[in-house]
Design an enzyme around this catalytic site. Structure first.
Site, short mmCIF file in Angstrom:
data_model
loop_
_atom_site.label_atom_id
_atom_site.label_comp_id
_atom_site.label_asym_id
_atom_site.label_seq_id
_atom_site.Cartn_x
_atom_site.Cartn_y
_atom_site.Cartn_z
N ASP A 36 0.89 -1.17 0.00
CA ASP A 36 0.00 0.00 0.00
C ASP A 36 0.93 1.21 0.00
O ASP A 36 1.46 1.59 1.04
CB ASP A 36 -0.90 -0.01 1.24
CG ASP A 36 -1.77 1.24 1.31
OD1 ASP A 36 -2.32 1.64 0.27
OD2 ASP A 36 -1.88 1.81 2.41
N ASP A 89 -2.27 0.94 7.57
CA ASP A 89 -1.50 0.83 6.32
C ASP A 89 -1.07 -0.62 6.07
O ASP A 89 -1.06 -1.08 4.92
CB ASP A 89 -0.29 1.76 6.35
CG ASP A 89 -0.71 3.22 6.38
OD1 ASP A 89 -1.35 3.67 5.41
OD2 ASP A 89 -0.41 3.90 7.38
N GLU A 127 -1.25 -1.39 -4.94
CA GLU A 127 -2.46 -0.61 -5.24
C GLU A 127 -2.15 0.41 -6.33
O GLU A 127 -1.09 1.04 -6.34
CB GLU A 127 -2.94 0.10 -3.98
CG GLU A 127 -4.25 0.82 -4.19
CD GLU A 127 -4.83 1.41 -2.91
OE1 GLU A 127 -5.71 2.28 -3.03
OE2 GLU A 127 -4.41 1.02 -1.82
#
Length: 173
Positions: A8, A139, A67
């Site tokens: 991420d 996160d 992502e």
């Protein structure tokens, strides 16, 4: 048995999550955050690259998922996020890892069942799916969500006749 590293990306905090494929079930191996400590943006990108490279050395993943960048209201933030993604992707491609890219909607749908899920819902479902005793930091949970999304996507492709074994998941060459 494959090991998936999910990322991420962020220019200040980059989450990571590592899972192992055990048949049809993901097994938790580790997660955490790479926290950059400099006001110099170029140096923060180096810290992300070095951090992801170290995680790759430590866990020896066979697959990498990240992502995709979304368009934020602030163009400068979106550009910095894209550069942080690039630093992480280069760390993966340096060791010839195939790269899978997923939108936030795809990740939330794979983990929670709806693309409009809240962060807290993702954290809760990651905890449930991976049978963790506590909810991971936000996160890290998002990164584990990326890895879980990749796990399910590649699992579905395998079920369609081994297509996933021939696919490079958007490998950069």
């Amino acid at each position: 048995m494959s090991i998936i590293l999910g990322i991420d990306p962020g220019s200040r905090i980059t989450g990571y999550g590592v899972i192992k494929r055990n048949g049809r079930h993901p097994i938790y191996l580790g997660s955490g955050c790479i926290r950059t400590s400099s006001d110099d943006f170029a140096y923060r990108l180096k810290q992300i690259f070095d951090g992801v490279s170290e995680i790759i050395r430590q866990y020896q993943p066979t697959e990498f998922a990240i992502e995709r960048v979304f368009m934020a209201k602030n163009a400068d933030s979106a550009l910095k996020l894209g550069q942080a993604r690039g630093a992480a992707i280069v760390a993966a491609t340096n060791v010839d890892l195939p790269v899978g890219e997923y939108s936030a909607t795809q990740i939330k749908s794979a983990v929670v069942g709806t693309g409009k899920a809240q962060k807290s819902q993702v954290q809760h479902m990651v905890q449930q799916i991976l049978k963790l005793s506590a909810s991971p930091q936000a996160d890290a949970a998002d990164a584990l969500g990326v890895a879980i999304c990749h796990f399910h996507t590649s699992q579905s492709l395998l079920a369609l006749g081994g297509v996933a074994s021939k696919r490079t998941y958007g490998r950069y060459r």
